[in-house]
Write a protein that holds these residues in place. Structure first.
Motif, PDB file in Angstrom:
ATOM      1  N   CYS A 125       0.844  -1.189   0.000  1.00 14.95           N
ATOM      2  CA  CYS A 125       0.000   0.000   0.000  1.00 14.95           C
ATOM      3  C   CYS A 125       0.883   1.244   0.000  1.00 14.95           C
ATOM      4  CB  CYS A 125      -0.900  -0.021   1.238  1.00 14.95           C
ATOM      5  SG  CYS A 125      -2.092   1.319   1.300  1.00 14.95           S
ATOM      6  N   CYS A 159      -0.729   2.079   6.916  1.00 16.23           N
ATOM      7  CA  CYS A 159      -1.280   0.780   6.468  1.00 16.23           C
ATOM      8  C   CYS A 159      -0.150  -0.242   6.318  1.00 16.23           C
ATOM      9  CB  CYS A 159      -2.023   0.973   5.154  1.00 16.23           C
ATOM     10  SG  CYS A 159      -2.954  -0.477   4.613  1.00 16.23           S
ATOM     11  N   HIS A 169      -7.771  -4.623  -0.384  1.00 19.86           N
ATOM     12  CA  HIS A 169      -7.941  -3.187  -0.596  1.00 19.86           C
ATOM     13  C   HIS A 169      -9.086  -2.854  -1.548  1.00 19.86           C
ATOM     14  CE1 HIS A 169      -4.139  -2.629   1.526  1.00 19.86           C
ATOM     15  NE2 HIS A 169      -4.380  -1.337   1.529  1.00 19.86           N
ATOM     16  N   HIS A 181     -10.643   3.462   4.018  1.00 20.32           N
ATOM     17  CA  HIS A 181      -9.209   3.218   4.160  1.00 20.32           C
ATOM     18  C   HIS A 181      -8.539   4.370   4.902  1.00 20.32           C
ATOM     19  CE1 HIS A 181      -4.966   2.896   2.780  1.00 20.32           C
ATOM     20  NE2 HIS A 181      -5.204   1.594   2.859  1.00 20.32           N
ATOM     21  N   ASN A 228      -6.766   4.115   8.839  1.00 21.55           N
ATOM     22  CA  ASN A 228      -5.334   4.332   9.045  1.00 21.55           C
ATOM     23  C   ASN A 228      -4.968   5.674   9.664  1.00 21.55           C
ATOM     24  OD1 ASN A 228      -4.030   1.864   7.818  1.00 21.55           O
ATOM     25  ND2 ASN A 228      -5.347   2.495   6.128  1.00 21.55           N
TER      26      ASN A 228
HETATM   27 ZN   LIG Z   1      -3.705   0.285   2.583  1.00 17.47          ZN
END
Ligand SMILES: [Zn+2]
Length: 237
Positions: free
Chosen positions: A38, A43, A56, A64, A68
């Motif tokens: 990523c 992440c 993902h 997302h 994170n």
């Molecule tokens: Zn990620």
């Protein structure tokens, strides 16, 4: 854990201040192999500690980001020696490594539902298969069900963009059924024997399912072969 030293709470945000041991630990996590890489620094560290917990493509960009940058900003690592014992044992144990939970199935008189992702990630569908069988064996008076949802891995089952369409209906359906039965299933109703339990679920469903090996076309073909065999025997006699 030895690298972390006394402060076992790992700051995850890229912008947060980190001690030298924490920076070293995070550098090591980024080197650990995983399914998906990523571009998000947080992440990458999180996946290095646990392994990838979701595919993902199943998450929206906003989910997302929230995961994170907002949801998990610090990671307490003190529980990891306990998690290591569970993984090495192969089933849940207490922090001393004792089998304190599975020996008391009578303490779980309730209906259960197990949902695994069919696109394995972090854990395999076998875990829910074993848990489902355990409850069917020890709490046969309650509804226990299991579903394997294609295309999902682990946490994306619950936080995926399409979860409301592909996963949540399994949950609401199970809750409705359990409520209709008032939790317990009557003696004359659904009852599980050990023999039946062995065949109740399809452990090969992640490979397309045992039942798919016998499609209607194959059944028709077998039937025609049987007819041909009978006719040939008739001609001989
Ligand atoms: Zn990620």
């Amino acid at each position: 854990m030895a690298i972390l030293g006394k402060n076992t709470v790992l700051p995850l945000l890229e912008t947060s201040k980190s001690s030298l041991p924490h920076r070293l630990f995070k550098s090591i996590t980024r080197l650990i192999p995983r399914y998906e890489r990523c571009t998000c620094n947080e992440c990458e560290v999180f996946s290095g500690v646990f392994g990838n917990t979701f595919w993902h493509e199943n998450l929206s960009p906003s989910m997302h980001y929230w995961l994170n940058k907002e949801n998990v900003t610090k990671l307490p690592m003190a529980a990891f020696p306990h998690l290591r014992k569970i993984c090495n044992t192969g089933n849940i144990v207490d922090s001393e490594g004792n089998n304190s939970y599975l020996i008391h199935p009578e303490r779980m008189p309730l209906p259960t539902l197990y949902i695994s992702g069919g696109r394995s990630l972090l854990v395999t569908p076998e875990t829910s298969f074993l848990a489902n069988n355990y409850m069917k064996l020890h709490q046969p008076g309650f509804r226990h069900e299991r579903d394997v949802v294609e295309g999902f891995g682990h946490s994306d089952l619950l936080i995926g963009e399409e979860s409301y369409k592909k996963v949540f209906p399994h949950i609401t359906s199970h809750i409705r059924s359990a409520e209709r039965e008032n939790g317990a299933i009557s003696v004359g109703g659904r009852k599980y024997s050990i023999e039946a339990m062995d065949w109740e679920d399809d452990p090969y469903e992640q490979y397309g399912g045992f039942s798919t090996w016998f499609s209607p076309c194959v059944v028709i073909l077998l039937f025609l072969m049987l007819v041909a065999l009978c006719l040939s025997m008739f001609n001989v006699f």
